[in-house]
Motif scaffolding. Structure first.
Motif, PDB file in Angstrom:
ATOM      1  N   LYS A  45       0.824  -1.208   0.000  1.00 13.17           N
ATOM      2  CA  LYS A  45       0.000   0.000   0.000  1.00 13.17           C
ATOM      3  C   LYS A  45       0.861   1.262   0.000  1.00 13.17           C
ATOM      4  CE  LYS A  45      -3.864  -2.249   2.269  1.00 13.17           C
ATOM      5  NZ  LYS A  45      -4.653  -2.372   3.497  1.00 13.17           N
ATOM      6  N   LEU A  46       1.990   1.204   0.707  1.00 14.45           N
ATOM      7  CA  LEU A  46       2.866   2.369   0.781  1.00 14.45           C
ATOM      8  C   LEU A  46       3.516   2.687  -0.560  1.00 14.45           C
ATOM      9  CD1 LEU A  46       4.611   1.688   4.196  1.00 14.45           C
ATOM     10  CD2 LEU A  46       3.097   3.602   3.665  1.00 14.45           C
ATOM     11  N   LEU A  78       2.297   5.449  -2.619  1.00 17.59           N
ATOM     12  CA  LEU A  78       2.669   6.809  -2.221  1.00 17.59           C
ATOM     13  C   LEU A  78       4.039   7.204  -2.762  1.00 17.59           C
ATOM     14  CD1 LEU A  78       1.598   6.773   1.537  1.00 17.59           C
ATOM     15  CD2 LEU A  78       0.300   7.613  -0.421  1.00 17.59           C
ATOM     16  N   ARG A  79       4.651   6.322  -3.545  1.00  9.23           N
ATOM     17  CA  ARG A  79       5.977   6.568  -4.120  1.00  9.23           C
ATOM     18  C   ARG A  79       7.018   6.793  -3.030  1.00  9.23           C
ATOM     19  NH1 ARG A  79       4.314  10.337  -9.242  1.00  9.23           N
ATOM     20  NH2 ARG A  79       2.819   8.858 -10.071  1.00  9.23           N
ATOM     21  N   VAL A 108       9.670   8.536   3.247  1.00  7.01           N
ATOM     22  CA  VAL A 108       8.637   9.107   2.386  1.00  7.01           C
ATOM     23  C   VAL A 108       8.797  10.620   2.305  1.00  7.01           C
ATOM     24  CG1 VAL A 108       6.936   7.299   2.878  1.00  7.01           C
ATOM     25  CG2 VAL A 108       6.991   9.338   4.290  1.00  7.01           C
ATOM     26  N   VAL A 136       3.334  13.213   2.241  1.00  7.62           N
ATOM     27  CA  VAL A 136       2.524  12.002   2.406  1.00  7.62           C
ATOM     28  C   VAL A 136       2.829  11.278   3.720  1.00  7.62           C
ATOM     29  CG1 VAL A 136       2.192  11.647  -0.063  1.00  7.62           C
ATOM     30  CG2 VAL A 136       4.146  10.584   1.075  1.00  7.62           C
ATOM     31  N   ARG A 186      -0.262  10.241   5.826  1.00  7.33           N
ATOM     32  CA  ARG A 186      -0.990   9.170   5.114  1.00  7.33           C
ATOM     33  C   ARG A 186      -0.243   7.849   5.262  1.00  7.33           C
ATOM     34  NH1 ARG A 186      -4.822   6.272   4.160  1.00  7.33           N
ATOM     35  NH2 ARG A 186      -5.083   5.405   2.111  1.00  7.33           N
ATOM     36  N   ALA A 187       1.080   7.869   5.147  1.00 10.93           N
ATOM     37  CA  ALA A 187       1.888   6.659   5.300  1.00 10.93           C
ATOM     38  C   ALA A 187       1.744   6.089   6.715  1.00 10.93           C
ATOM     39  CB  ALA A 187       3.349   6.947   4.990  1.00 10.93           C
TER      40      ALA A 187
END
Length: 122
Positions: free
Chosen positions: A22-23, A26-27, A103, A107, A110-111
């Motif tokens: 999932k992460l 988020l690149r 990250v 983000v 969110r992460a």
């Protein structure tokens, strides 16, 4: 762009892998999943796992370079090894899988949310 680091602990590699998948949406800049134990070179499986940012998750690969006879002796001499003790000293609490993520700051929250939803402890 500013980067933020996240260290999250999981009960199983599968939990960490789920969060990692999932992460990657988020690149993430960098991501790794590793097992650890109280003594260096001695782990539950003697392996580490490092998925690529590209999403290809390779199989567990033994870290033969990290094996250490002295660490094995220390682990065997530990009171918790006999089964006759509660272990004391507050070793790993069952969360022996570490997810390390770098990250972008935009983000980061969110992460952290993704990791917590996947069962990780930050």
């Amino acid at each position: 762009m500013t980067e933020k680091n996240i260290l999250a602990y999981f009960h199983s590699p599968e939990q960490a892998q789920g969060a990692a998948k999932k992460l990657e949406a988020l690149r993430v800049e960098d991501l790794s999943i590793n097992r650890f134990s109280r003594y260096a070179g001695v782990g539950p499986s003697g392996a580490s796992y490092k998925p690529g940012v590209s999403g290809s998750f390779s199989s567990w690969v033994p870290d033969s370079m990290q094996t250490n006879a002295s660490a094995g002796i220390m682990a065997a001499a530990d009171p918790s090894a006999s089964g006759m003790s509660d272990g004391g000293q507050g070793g790993p609490t069952g969360r022996d899988v570490l997810l390390t993520v770098v990250v972008d700051e935009s983000v980061h929250h969110r992460a952290m949310s993704i990791i917590e939803q996947a069962g990780g402890m930050i």
